[in-house]
Structures are given as structure tokens and as C-alpha cells.
Design an enzyme around this catalytic site. Structure first.
Site: not given
Ligand code: AHR
Length: 503
Positions: A26, A71, A171-172, A243, A291, A348
Site C-alpha cells: 500500500e 485505505n 476497500n473496507e 489484525y 489483509e 503488508q
């Protein structure tokens, strides 16, 4: 403590999709700039890429790389990142409060993936943009020639199409932090229409719809169901993100967090299959866990108080042995769900919550979490996951109740005549005596590798890059189709059994 499992090649879960060993690059902190790309580094190649990072990425065994966010993508104009460098604009990057000079964009990233030998996986911006920008990017990347967008790519030096197969639809989009956040129905409609247009440009692409940004989101479950109701026929995967971090001093719960990932996957599979029944489809939606990692999110601080900077040092978590054991256990969980989880990306790759660290103008090194990932990718890829049904004593945890001390799975490589057993001992104080019953397998040679350290907080740093490393251990033995091995306290383990040893 005694832990047991049975390995029988007849009990297959599924072949391992190589895309399970993906990563994520990212535009965040120093992942791209001074991570994969640092033109002023003494060893930089002619494209400005760091060869030390490329070498480590190859050693890590990554197979697919998601880009450019995260993001970041929800405010990204992909057009800013293509064409002559001197014409590219400098922008305020709002997701990570950074100055983005667009030195790296789609074409450079694709070049990096070719050098690294990995498949690119691109995300389109469904935050501030929509159908038009998404279909234009697919045309730019994948259409051979003869249209304005494809000719633009050719003028930019890429005569062959990039042939990107996997695309993330935003994304999200459920997250309050996301630029252009949407309700599930708004997003589901947009994903359906953007996805439809993208597939009209190139029907061979595969699309990932955004699931919830985490299992703890208040709309988790209903988000997936509503989104898929709108776009089931267009998409191929739904995304999951997770996460984990240790809360306070609760190491036992942290070591058990794969239980959460396990339940998360089961719930999303159920939701996908429920919607499949509702829409009368004969096609299953698979899972893209694009992720996942350990991330000490509680240390993030308030981004809005930061000065605007180019590639600031953000979320550069230094990982411990305990974090590496957790990463190993999460990999075991992903493998155990290989029938439905077809893509997974460790988030990442470099510097930002990453297995690879770099110093600007300096060296690159392997974090602790590098090791279980690299060994799992090397020894699970191209095999078949077997159901092994481990049993062991349990550990009482504050967060997940009683959790087995042993987490394990096995991958069988018929042609190679090799079985790889991946096993974690979650006990921080006691070794675990592992006993494996082998059925219909004649594999006379055994090799045991373990990742452990006397201190759960041990780390690898620039000064001490090899403090936590896998090492071969003696003691594993085979007798009449039974394997015995000792798993040290707080350890991740790889036990290889082979027909003819070449190690
Ligand atoms: O990986 C860091 C961030 O975590 C990503 O940008 C976002 O998708 C997630 O919230």
C-alpha cells in the site's frame, strides 16, 4: 503434555491455492517509498527498486501482491500515477495524511511484480470514484491496443497488456474511516455496476467484493449478506480483514487468536452460502482474506495531529517471537480452510506492519514473522491440505475460554513424496510431546525445524537481524508408522517427512 493427530492422504480438505501466500503493498508510510522503491539507495536498480527487498520478497515466497490500498485507494486517482514522471501531480494523501508525489503508480508496480515473480492484484477506487474510473483502469491495463486507454499504456512504454486477473472492488467500504464510506446496499449496487462494466471490458477478470473490515464491526454478517444480495452474480470472492494484537499482559489469549480467525471464516462461508440459496445460484463465492497480520493498532496515535510529510514512518511494528508464533498459527488456520479461502494477503510487505524492514540508505532484514510465512509458503505450496483432527490438553484463556495447546495441519505432496506438518505449541511453559499416526504413508526420513526463543518478546532488529531464526532440531523419530517429536514451549514447527531425503 501430549498432543496427537492422524495423517491419512484419503482425508483431503483441498489443494492449496498458491494465492494463499499473498502480500499487500500500500502507499502507506515507507512500504512503497524507501521500501520497495528507493532510487537514491546505493544498490538501487535502474528502475529505482531495492534489489535487497526484491531478494527478500522472493525468499518469502509471496505469490500475489495487492496494490495500491487499503485505505489509500479510496482517494486515489489512478491517472495521477501513469505517464511521464515530471507531469505527475503531488497530492495530499488523506488516508495516511501524507504527501504523495506519484513516483510509483500502476505501471511501475506491475514492473516490480514481474521482477519479484508475483501476480499483481489491483484495487479500484469506489470511495471518491466509481464505474467510469474502474472500467477505464481495466481498459488501460488489460486491453491489447487500438483504444485511447490501451494506446496510452503503450505510449507509456508497455506494449503488452498487464493482464491483471484479480481486482478488488474498493476497500473496507463499511469503515467510518474510509473516504467515501457507503451503506451495504449503496456499496453492493456500486460493486455490481462497476464489476459489470469491468467484466464487459475483460470477461476473464476475477472480482473481490468488500466484506466487513473486521469481524467486530457492528454490521458484520448483515453487511456481507446485503452486499452479496446486490452483486452475487458479478463477483467471485468476498474479502475478509483481521489484525490481532496482544492486549495488556494477556499473552495466552493472544496466542489463541487463530480461534477468532477460524470463527470469522466459518461465518463468512455460511453467509455466502445463505445468499447463494436466496439468489438460486449454482456458483459458490470464495473468500479472499486479503489483509491479515499482527498489528499493534493501539499504538497508532492520532494521525490528524501529524505534519504533512512524504512517506512518514508509520506503523513500523517490530515483531516478537510471540507475534511470529501467532502468524504461524494464522497460516495454519488459513490452510485448514483451503477449500474456501483461495486468496490471502499478509498485510503488508515492507516497513508498515511487515515481514521485511529496511533502513533508508541502509540494510534490509527479516522480522520474526518472516520465518513462519517463508517456510509455510515453501512447503505448503502446490500440495493438498489434509484433515488431521489434532487433540491436546487445553489452555484457559480470558478471551476465548479453553483453547487447545496444539494447533496443526498437514500438507501432502503426492508427486514429491513429501508430507509437511505445521504445528504450534501455544503453551509458554511446557513442551508438547507430539505423536502422529501415519496411515498409508511410507515416509522413512524426518526433519524437524522449530522457531522459538527463550524470551517471547525477542525481536530481530537492524543491529541483531538474526536473533529469532528457525533452526533444525534433533530428536524427532519414526517407528512403525508413528512419528514422535517434541515441540518446545511457545514454538512454531515444521516437520517434514519424505520418501527420499535430499536435504
Ligand atoms: O493495512 C493497513 C490498513 O488496514 C489498510 O489500509 C486498511 O484497509 C486496513 O484498515
Amino acid at each position: 503434555m501430549l498432543g496427537q493427530l492422524t495423517v491419512d492422504p484419503a482425508f483431503a480438505v483441498a489443494p492449496v491455492d498458491p494465492r494463499l501466500f499473498g502480500t499487500f503493498v500500500e502507499h502507506l508510510g515507507r512500504c512503497v517509498y524507501t521500501g520497495i522503491y528507493e532510487p537514491t539507495h546505493p544498490s538501487a536498480d535502474r528502475h529505482g527498486f531495492r534489489p535487497d527487498v526484491l531478494d527478500l520478497a522472493r525468499e518469502l515466497g509471496i505469490t500475489i501482491a495487492r496494490y495500491p490500498g487499503g485505505n489509500f485507494v479510496s482517494g486515489y486517482d489512478w491517472e495521477d500515477g501513469v505517464g511521464p514522471l515530471e507531469e505527475r501531480p503531488t497530492r495530499l494523501e488523506l488516508a495516511w495524511r501524507s504527501i504523495e508525489r506519484n513516483e510509483i503508480g500502476t505501471d511501475e508496480f506491475i514492473r516490480w511484480t514481474r521482477l519479484a515473480g508475483v501476480e499483481p492484484m489491483l484495487a479500484v477506487n469506489l470511495g471518491t470514484r466509481g464505474v467510469d474510473a474502474a472500467r477505464a483502469l481495466v481498459e488501460y491495463c488489460n486491453h491489447r491496443r487500438g483504444t485511447a486507454r490501451s494506446e496510452q499504456r503503450i505510449r507509456n512504454g508497455h506494449s503488452e497488456p498487464h493482464a491483471i486477473r484479480v481486482w478488488c472492488l474498493g476497500n473496507e467500504m463499511d469503515g467510518p474511516w474510509q473516504i467515501g464510506r457507503k451503506t451495504a446496499v449503496e456499496y453492493g449496487r456500486l460493486a455490481a455496476e462497476a464489476g459489470k462494466a469491468m467484466k464487459l471490458v475483460d470477461p476473464t477478470i476475477e472480482l473481490v467484493a468488500c466484506g466487513s473490515s473486521g469481524r467486530s464491526m457492528p454490521t458484520f454478517g448483515t453487511w456481507e449478506a446485503s452486499v452479496l444480495q446486490e452483486c452475487y452474480d458479478v463477483v467471485d470472492y468476498v474479502s475478509l480483514h483481521a489484525y490481532y494484537e496482544q492486549a495488556d499482559d494477556d499473552l495466552d489469549s493472544f496466542l489463541a487468536c487463530a480461534r477468532d480467525m477460524d470463527a470469522f471464516i466459518d461465518s463468512v462461508v455460511s453467509t455466502c452460502d445463505h445468499v447463494r440459496a436466496c439468489v438460486r445460484s449454482d456458483r459458490s463465492i470464495n473468500l479472499s482474506f486479503d489483509e491479515w497480520n499482527v498489528w499493534y493498532q493501539s499504538q497508532l496515535g492520532d494521525l490528524t495531529r501529524r505534519e504533512w510529510e512524504q512517506h512518514p514512518r508509520l506503523i513500523e511494528n517490530v515483531y516478537t517471537l510471540a507475534d511470529a508464533v501467532v502468524v504461524g498459527s494464522l497460516l495454519i488456520t488459513l490452510l485448514r480452510h483451503a477449500d474456501r479461502v483461495r486468496i490471502a494477503c499478509l498485510a503488508q510487505l515492507v516497513n508498515a506492519i511487515a515481514p521485511i524492514m529496511t533502513e533508508t540508505s541502509g540494510p534490509a532484514w527479516r522480522q520474526t514473522i518472516f520465518h513462519p510465512f517463508a517456510l509455510t509458503a515453501a512447503h505448503a505450496r502446490d500440495g493438498v491440505v489434509l484433515r488431521v483432527e489434532p487433540t491436546s490438553p487445553t489452555i484457559d484463556t480470558a478471551r476465548y475460554g479453553a483453547v487447545p495447546a496444539l494447533a496443526a495441519t498437514a500438507v501432502w505432496h503426492e508427486e514429491l513424496g513429501e508430507l509437511a506438518i505445521f504445528a504450534v505449541n501455544r503453551s509458554v511453559s511446557e513442551p508438547l510431546e507430539l505423536r502422529v499416526t501415519l496411515r498409508d504413508l511410507d515416509l522413512p526420513a524426518v526433519q524437524h525445524t522449530t522457531l522459538t526463543a527463550p524470551d517471547p518478546r525477542a525481536t530481530n532488529t537492524k543491529e541483531h537481524p538474526n536473533r529469532v531464526e528457525p533452526r533444525l532440531v534433533e530428536g524427532a523419530y519414526l517407528e512403525r508408522q508413528r512419528l514422535a517429536a517434541t515441540l518446545p514451549p511457545l514454538s512454531w514447527n515444521l516437520i517434514r517427512l519424505v520418501r527420499s531425503p535430499s536435504w
